[in-house]
Design a protein around this motif. Sequence first.
Motif, PDB file in Angstrom:
ATOM      1  N   PHE A  64       0.838  -1.195   0.000  1.00  0.00           N
ATOM      2  CA  PHE A  64       0.000   0.000   0.000  1.00  0.00           C
ATOM      3  C   PHE A  64       0.879   1.253   0.000  1.00  0.00           C
ATOM      4  CE2 PHE A  64      -2.663  -3.178   2.212  1.00  0.00           C
ATOM      5  CZ  PHE A  64      -3.745  -3.186   1.349  1.00  0.00           C
ATOM      6  N   GLN A  66       1.332   4.456   1.533  1.00  0.00           N
ATOM      7  CA  GLN A  66       0.838   5.171   2.701  1.00  0.00           C
ATOM      8  C   GLN A  66       0.714   6.676   2.453  1.00  0.00           C
ATOM      9  OE1 GLN A  66       3.341   5.268   6.167  1.00  0.00           O
ATOM     10  NE2 GLN A  66       5.211   5.011   4.992  1.00  0.00           N
ATOM     11  N   SER A  69      -2.799   7.052   1.361  1.00  0.00           N
ATOM     12  CA  SER A  69      -3.741   6.297   2.182  1.00  0.00           C
ATOM     13  C   SER A  69      -4.172   7.146   3.370  1.00  0.00           C
ATOM     14  CB  SER A  69      -3.068   5.007   2.670  1.00  0.00           C
ATOM     15  OG  SER A  69      -3.942   4.263   3.455  1.00  0.00           O
ATOM     16  N   GLY A  90      -4.702   4.022   6.690  1.00  0.00           N
ATOM     17  CA  GLY A  90      -5.782   3.693   5.762  1.00  0.00           C
ATOM     18  C   GLY A  90      -6.950   2.974   6.392  1.00  0.00           C
ATOM     19  N   GLU A 110      -5.551  -0.527   6.195  1.00  0.00           N
ATOM     20  CA  GLU A 110      -6.671  -0.544   5.262  1.00  0.00           C
ATOM     21  C   GLU A 110      -7.867  -1.402   5.691  1.00  0.00           C
ATOM     22  OE1 GLU A 110      -6.726   1.379   2.574  1.00  0.00           O
ATOM     23  OE2 GLU A 110      -4.655   2.043   2.630  1.00  0.00           O
TER      24      GLU A 110
END
Length: 214
Positions: A64, A66, A69, A90, A110
């Motif tokens: 991911f 960041q 996010s 996230g 996330e």
Amino acid sequence: MLRLLGFPKTLLFNFRYLPFCDAIKLPFAVSHRVWLMELGGRVSISGEISPGMIEIGFGEVGIFDQNRSRTIWQVSGEVEFRGPANIGHGSRLSVSGRLQLGKNFKITAESSLVAAKEIVVGDDVLFSWDVLVLDTDFHPVLDAEGKRINPDAAVEIGDRVWVGCRALLLKGVRLADGVVIAAGSVVSRPVERENSVAGGSPAAVIRENITWQR
């Protein structure tokens, strides 16, 4: 550096939710990438308070970005932290009911928790990325007489539970201590056997007498 960037939000968060004598210890560390969408309701910490013991919006997960996010905090209900916690970047908390998080709770990134009624999480629980936990269907479903047939139902997660990536935990679910939920599983009913692995859609126990390492 990231903590310095988040310092204004850290101050706002601590002094919004905690008594002055606790807020000055800054137990919450809030990233500058956190969207404080709704700073309502009530937040409490059980037990001893120490600086930075609860991190919101920090961490790194290689798959991911960041920098793109954003964590979301939307709370009008009650949130209780029972010890140190790390809510990774996230991730999203939407609480109009009650959310209780045990000691050493961790979300890698996330993941989302939606508590319209109640979600209770035990100690030493780990959520991987893209986990979604819901105690509500959001929209009422009515029978022919106009009676709702899909009421909200609390979710209870025991101690030392690991929930794999992209798992979905639905309302009314209870996970016993030591349970591992396999990646991509849909959990729509309780997993009552301690120290077991459950997986599939709907999830069922596929292995027993296991342990896992954090």
